[in-house]
Structures are given as structure tokens and as C-alpha cells.
Design a protein around this motif. Structure first.
Motif, short mmCIF file in Angstrom:
data_model
loop_
_atom_site.label_atom_id
_atom_site.label_comp_id
_atom_site.label_asym_id
_atom_site.label_seq_id
_atom_site.Cartn_x
_atom_site.Cartn_y
_atom_site.Cartn_z
N HIS A 189 2.93 -3.18 -6.71
CA HIS A 189 3.60 -1.41 -5.50
C HIS A 189 3.56 -1.73 -4.25
N GLY A 269 2.12 8.81 -3.80
CA GLY A 269 3.22 7.18 -3.89
C GLY A 269 2.47 6.07 -3.27
N CYS A 270 1.33 6.11 -2.24
CA CYS A 270 0.51 5.24 -1.90
C CYS A 270 -0.58 5.90 -1.65
ZN LIG Z 1 1.69 1.99 -0.66
#
Ligand SMILES: [Zn+2]
Length: 294
Positions: A189, A269-270
Motif C-alpha cells: 500500500h 484507495g485508502c
Molecule cells: Zn493510503
């Protein structure tokens, strides 16, 4: 943590559960003071490496009997036992070597050391130590039955692509080869716009690269095709503030660009903000069923 994860799975029935408690766990296990809050992930309060000689005093903690890693492993074991046959469980090994080293040395201090090119040998010694800590913890996550493990490291909003190539990717690559020796997949990530480094992320050998919405989807698809799956890339702020229509349109767009040929996992995405509306998460899951088959 186990109870929350299992409850969330019963509510949303998502395919992948990512088990982590922010990015302060390994640092805390090594002795960094950490603040805990009621409604957000814990944070490191102060660094413990004031001089690179301090690195020699550090020992790789046994994750099975060092807080909080031992508690997090317990959570993985419970979640795997309860729903591990129905969902894919990723026991995140906290953070990557550069990110952990930043917590131990202080983010600003480490970045200044790297920028000034001083003590490079000592910096790499610290990074190698951090990678040993992460390896041990990542393997323990797999021993608890996690189907996969993962790390997050500092993205392009904090480090330049060259810093990432010199100080992040070699350590991620080494870690992933250890995971692959156990015949398990690993994920990487990185926050922010990963367009300039997406090919490097793939080259670490990561089976899944987790990308945030700022990354150019076309470029990512080209870099990852046939080599790694992409996980993302919906904007967490859109999921927090957007309408159901916004979620549906974004999900459709992501699937249209990243779906063809496979190798795409739809998701945020996060990390999702804690107060993300449940209906938006339901819509995200619904979209993967509605538009995600090909
Ligand atoms: Zn992130």
C-alpha cells in the motif's frame, strides 16, 4: 478488533478483510510512546532513535508476546476462525521498513538525513533492522491463518520517487520474497499519486498493489497487467461525502478502466474515515456485483 471486523463483515459482506490498527503497532512494540484515541487509529508520540548508535540497542520483538502485536495476532486468529472460510483475510504487517524507521527516528529527522545524504550506511542498517521486525510479524500473521499479509510505506507525497527506489522498494522486495517462500501473496500500500512509481511497486513482486485515487488508472493498468492485481482506487473522501450516484459513477468508471482482463479489486484507495455513511459502503459492494463481472 476481531468483534468489529466480524460485525462489519456481517453488515457489508465484503470479500477482503484488512486487519490492522493504524501504523503505530510495530513502533509501539519497539518502545515508542503511543497515544490511543476513542475514535481514530493510534499515533506515535515521539521517536526513540536520537542517535544512530541507538539502533544497536534495539531487538526484534517476539510478536507473540509483545504488546500490541500479540493482541493484533489474537484478533487475526479469531477472525480467521470465525469467517476465514468465507472471506479473504489480510493480516497487515503494520508498515514497511522506511515508514517504521521514520516513526522510530522521527519523520522529519529521517527525511533530512536522507536528503542530506549523511549516515547512509547507518540509515540502511536501521532499515534492515526494521525489515527484520516486519518479516517476523508478517510471518506470525500467516501463522495465525491470514491468507495474505501486507505493508504500507510512505508514498510520493512524502518521498520522491528516487528516495522510494533507494530506501523503500529494495526492502519491500526482500520482504515479499520471504512471504512468497511461504507460498502466500503479499500486498503493498502506498498513499497519494503513485503514477511515477507504479512500475517500481509492481517490480517489488507484490501480488496486489493498493493505489489511491490520485494515481492515473490507465498508467497503472499498463504497469500491472499480467503481473499484479490493483486494489483501489475510489477516493475515500468521495465515499465519505458523496451521494449514492457519485459512488456508483466512480465505481463504474474504475471497473471500466481497470477491470478488462482481470487483476482488479474494487475498493477504497485508502483507509475509510470512521464516519463514512453505511449506505455508501453498501453501494460500493453492490456495484462490484452489478458491474464487476466479465
Ligand atoms: Zn493510503
Amino acid at each position: 478488533m476481531a468483534e468489529a471486523q466480524i460485525k462489519a463483515w456481517h453488515e457489508y459482506k465484503h470479500d477482503i478483510l484488512l486487519l490492522e490498527n493504524g501504523v503505530a503497532s510495530s513502533a509501539e512494540a519497539l518502545g515508542c510512546p503511543v497515544n490511543y484515541y476513542d475514535d481514530k487509529a493510534p499515533t506515535v508520540v515521539a521517536p526513540i532513535i536520537h542517535n544512530y548508535k541507538d539502533v544497536d540497542k534495539l531487538k526484534v520483538p517476539d510478536p507473540y508476546n509483545t504488546f500490541p502485536l500479540n493482541e493484533l495476532l489474537k484478533a487475526t486468529r479469531i477472525v480467521v476462525k470465525e469467517i476465514g472460510d468465507k472471506a479473504f483475510i489480510v493480516g497487515r504487517a503494520d508498515q514497511g521498513a522506511f515508514s517504521l524507521a521514520s516513526a522510530l527516528r522521527g519523520y522529519q529527522n529521517l527525511l533530512m538525513d536522507v536528503a542530506l545524504g549523511q549516515d547512509l550506511e547507518k540509515i540502511h542498517k536501521l532499515l534492515s533492522f526494521c525489515n527484520e521486525v516486519i518479516k517476523r510479524y508478517a510471518l506470525a500473521q500467516l501463522e495465525m491463518g491470514a491468507h495474505s499479509t501486507s505493508i504500507g510505506d510512505l508514498g510520493t507525497e512524502i518521498t520522491s520517487p528516487q528516495i522510494a527506489r533507494d530506501f523503500i522498494f529494495p526492502y519491500a522486495k526482500e520482504l515479499f520474497s520471504v512471504i512468497h517462500n511461504k507460498k502466500k501473496p503479499a500486498a503493498l500500500h502506498m498513499c497519494g499519486n503513485s503514477t511515477p512509481i507504479v512500475a517500481d511497486m509492481v517490480a517489488t513482486g507484490a501480488d496486489i498493489i493498493e493505489l489511491d485515487h490520485k494515481t492515473d488508472m490507465q498508467a497503472a493498468k499498463i504497469a500491472a497487467r499480467g503481473k499484479a492485481a490493483i486494489l483501489g482506487v475510489l477516493d475515500p473522501v468521495m465515499l465519505l461525502k458523496g451521494t449514492l450516484k457519485d459512488v456508483e459513477e466512480s465505481a463504474k468508471e474504475c471497473i471500466k478502466i481497470l477491470g478488462p482482463g482481470g487483476g482488479f479489486i474494487l475498493g477504497p484507495g485508502c483507509a475509510l474515515p470512521a464516519d463514512t455513511p453505511a449506505q455508501n459502503i453498501h453501494m460500493l459492494i453492490e456495484c462490484s456485483h452489478k458491474y464487476g463481472h466479465y
